[in-house]
Design a protein around this motif. Sequence first.
Motif, mmCIF file in Angstrom:
data_model
loop_
_atom_site.group_PDB
_atom_site.id
_atom_site.type_symbol
_atom_site.label_atom_id
_atom_site.label_comp_id
_atom_site.label_asym_id
_atom_site.label_seq_id
_atom_site.Cartn_x
_atom_site.Cartn_y
_atom_site.Cartn_z
ATOM 1 N N ALA A 1 0.836 -1.203 0.000
ATOM 2 C CA ALA A 1 0.000 0.000 0.000
ATOM 3 C C ALA A 1 0.870 1.253 0.000
ATOM 4 O O ALA A 1 2.035 1.228 0.400
ATOM 5 N N ASP A 2 0.287 2.348 -0.481
ATOM 6 C CA ASP A 2 0.928 3.658 -0.419
ATOM 7 C C ASP A 2 0.239 4.467 0.677
ATOM 8 O O ASP A 2 -0.984 4.667 0.627
ATOM 9 N N PHE A 3 1.001 4.925 1.660
ATOM 10 C CA PHE A 3 0.427 5.668 2.771
ATOM 11 C C PHE A 3 0.596 7.173 2.555
ATOM 12 O O PHE A 3 1.647 7.641 2.129
ATOM 13 N N ILE A 4 -0.467 7.912 2.862
ATOM 14 C CA ILE A 4 -0.519 9.353 2.670
ATOM 15 C C ILE A 4 -0.862 9.989 4.005
ATOM 16 O O ILE A 4 -1.721 9.489 4.745
ATOM 17 N N PHE A 5 -0.205 11.076 4.329
ATOM 18 C CA PHE A 5 -0.408 11.745 5.609
ATOM 19 C C PHE A 5 -1.397 12.898 5.432
ATOM 20 O O PHE A 5 -1.150 13.831 4.663
ATOM 21 N N ALA A 6 -2.519 12.824 6.135
ATOM 22 C CA ALA A 6 -3.538 13.869 6.048
ATOM 23 C C ALA A 6 -3.361 14.848 7.199
ATOM 24 O O ALA A 6 -3.235 14.442 8.367
ATOM 25 N N CYS A 7 -3.329 16.134 6.876
ATOM 26 C CA CYS A 7 -3.187 17.142 7.931
ATOM 27 C C CYS A 7 -3.795 18.455 7.475
ATOM 28 O O CYS A 7 -4.069 18.658 6.288
ATOM 29 N N GLY A 8 -3.994 19.357 8.425
ATOM 30 C CA GLY A 8 -4.561 20.659 8.118
ATOM 31 C C GLY A 8 -3.552 21.545 7.415
ATOM 32 O O GLY A 8 -2.337 21.423 7.620
ATOM 33 N N SER A 9 -4.052 22.450 6.599
ATOM 34 C CA SER A 9 -3.165 23.347 5.856
ATOM 35 C C SER A 9 -2.386 24.273 6.785
ATOM 36 O O SER A 9 -1.343 24.795 6.415
ATOM 37 N N ASP A 10 -2.872 24.455 8.015
ATOM 38 C CA ASP A 10 -2.164 25.304 8.963
ATOM 39 C C ASP A 10 -0.968 24.597 9.594
ATOM 40 O O ASP A 10 -0.132 25.227 10.234
ATOM 41 N N GLN A 11 -0.879 23.293 9.427
ATOM 42 C CA GLN A 11 0.221 22.527 10.018
ATOM 43 C C GLN A 11 1.421 22.396 9.095
ATOM 44 O O GLN A 11 2.536 22.167 9.561
ATOM 45 N N ILE A 12 1.205 22.522 7.809
ATOM 46 C CA ILE A 12 2.249 22.170 6.850
ATOM 47 C C ILE A 12 3.489 23.050 7.006
ATOM 48 O O ILE A 12 4.615 22.591 6.764
ATOM 49 N N SER A 13 3.314 24.290 7.435
ATOM 50 C CA SER A 13 4.461 25.176 7.600
ATOM 51 C C SER A 13 5.313 24.810 8.807
ATOM 52 O O SER A 13 6.449 25.267 8.943
ATOM 53 N N GLN A 14 4.763 23.955 9.695
ATOM 54 C CA GLN A 14 5.480 23.570 10.902
ATOM 55 C C GLN A 14 6.201 22.230 10.767
ATOM 56 O O GLN A 14 7.003 21.869 11.636
ATOM 57 N N VAL A 15 5.911 21.488 9.701
ATOM 58 C CA VAL A 15 6.417 20.123 9.568
ATOM 59 C C VAL A 15 7.936 20.062 9.660
ATOM 60 O O VAL A 15 8.496 19.163 10.306
ATOM 61 N N PHE B 1 9.143 15.875 5.480
ATOM 62 C CA PHE B 1 8.648 16.814 4.472
ATOM 63 C C PHE B 1 8.942 16.311 3.058
ATOM 64 O O PHE B 1 8.098 16.408 2.159
ATOM 65 N N ASP B 2 10.134 15.748 2.861
ATOM 66 C CA ASP B 2 10.565 15.345 1.520
ATOM 67 C C ASP B 2 10.058 13.964 1.111
ATOM 68 O O ASP B 2 9.783 13.730 -0.068
ATOM 69 N N GLU B 3 9.931 13.032 2.067
ATOM 70 C CA GLU B 3 9.636 11.647 1.697
ATOM 71 C C GLU B 3 8.164 11.273 1.784
ATOM 72 O O GLU B 3 7.764 10.208 1.307
ATOM 73 N N THR B 4 7.342 12.146 2.366
ATOM 74 C CA THR B 4 5.944 11.791 2.626
ATOM 75 C C THR B 4 5.002 12.386 1.591
ATOM 76 O O THR B 4 5.213 13.498 1.109
ATOM 77 N N GLN B 5 3.958 11.623 1.258
ATOM 78 C CA GLN B 5 2.861 12.154 0.453
ATOM 79 C C GLN B 5 1.850 12.788 1.407
ATOM 80 O O GLN B 5 1.479 12.187 2.417
ATOM 81 N N PHE B 6 1.402 13.989 1.095
ATOM 82 C CA PHE B 6 0.494 14.734 1.970
ATOM 83 C C PHE B 6 -0.856 14.963 1.305
ATOM 84 O O PHE B 6 -0.942 15.193 0.090
ATOM 85 N N LEU B 7 -1.890 14.921 2.130
ATOM 86 C CA LEU B 7 -3.220 15.399 1.750
ATOM 87 C C LEU B 7 -3.518 16.576 2.665
ATOM 88 O O LEU B 7 -3.557 16.420 3.890
ATOM 89 N N LEU B 8 -3.716 17.743 2.088
ATOM 90 C CA LEU B 8 -3.947 18.941 2.886
ATOM 91 C C LEU B 8 -5.432 19.281 2.939
ATOM 92 O O LEU B 8 -6.134 19.237 1.926
ATOM 93 N N LEU B 9 -5.876 19.619 4.142
ATOM 94 C CA LEU B 9 -7.259 19.998 4.378
ATOM 95 C C LEU B 9 -7.299 21.482 4.727
ATOM 96 O O LEU B 9 -6.565 21.939 5.611
ATOM 97 N N ASP B 10 -8.130 22.228 4.032
ATOM 98 C CA ASP B 10 -8.233 23.665 4.276
ATOM 99 C C ASP B 10 -8.661 23.941 5.709
ATOM 100 O O ASP B 10 -9.566 23.290 6.236
ATOM 101 N N ILE C 1 -1.936 29.664 2.592
ATOM 102 C CA ILE C 1 -1.053 28.652 2.021
ATOM 103 C C ILE C 1 -0.083 29.302 1.059
ATOM 104 O O ILE C 1 -0.485 29.960 0.094
ATOM 105 N N ASN C 2 1.196 29.140 1.329
ATOM 106 C CA ASN C 2 2.250 29.614 0.434
ATOM 107 C C ASN C 2 2.648 28.446 -0.469
ATOM 108 O O ASN C 2 3.230 27.467 -0.009
ATOM 109 N N LEU C 3 2.304 28.541 -1.747
ATOM 110 C CA LEU C 3 2.555 27.434 -2.662
ATOM 111 C C LEU C 3 4.030 27.065 -2.738
ATOM 112 O O LEU C 3 4.375 25.909 -2.980
ATOM 113 N N VAL C 4 4.897 28.037 -2.512
ATOM 114 C CA VAL C 4 6.337 27.765 -2.573
ATOM 115 C C VAL C 4 6.765 26.861 -1.424
ATOM 116 O O VAL C 4 7.716 26.087 -1.544
#
Length: 275
Positions: free
Chosen positions: A181-195, A218-227, A233-236
């Motif tokens: 299986a491929d595992f994806i990490f789901a988190c809020g969009s407000d958390q991504i800047s802290q990862v 940050f580099d090895e994980t697939q993320f699903l972001l929830l608004d 959200i800074n796309l960069v």
Amino acid sequence: TMRYSFIPCQPSAMWRGAAFAGTVGSALAWAHQRTAAEGDTGHPWSDAPSSLTDHAFPPGETSHPHPLGSTERLLTPLPRKRIAIFGGSFNPVTNAHLNVAAEIMHSKLADEVWITPCGKRRDKPSLQTSMVHRLVMCHLAVDTTFGSRFGIKVCDEEVDKPCAMPSIVLMRTLGEKYPEADFIFACGSDQISQVKQWTCPAEPGYWDEVKEPGLAFFDETQFLLLDRPGAQINLVELPPNCQMVSEALKARGSKMIETELSSTEVRNRVRPADD
């Protein structure tokens, strides 16, 4: 009195059917027949030893005969299952949590969502409810809200750990346990800047320290972001492997449904008047 059996990451809905099987061997055969019929070979039950699942085939045969007289289609590999890990304290689990899991499923970005309550949080002494208690609440919430085939399940990977597993350890552990299986990490969009600042100290006997865990995660994980309301959200700054649930829903002609109900609000409402 209700009795629960916990096996790491086994979907709770499976136990309802297995209860009719009678024995472990026949239960595994039943599970194999069901998952094979649904094309669900990525399920953890598919790893059962062949000696326990041979009952799923007709006597004297090792595979189901193809209706056209060929077994070629049976050998075609199925797509890898995408499993979203939705972690949190869930103290308690709320309708908002269940709604998030359902929105991920409706986005079609994952085939399953595993609600994963964390272990004891040393950085959060206010979390006094035991992990087992929160785990059982998640089971009850999922089993009484969703059908068994909807794909939302409960993962108890952290139930036997002395503390909450760092996210990078959790995702690597699940990837090693279920390589199909491929595992994806789901988190809020407000958390991504802290990862990138997340840490991973060693827990002797359970896992080793990871150097620069935030950057590695940050580099090895697939993320699903929830608004999250108000989160910019800074796309960069987004991870290299990242998808937005709201955008996937929009592409399907839908919009994300949000439920504003936090665990904190629930605890405030149920506490005694004199507290």
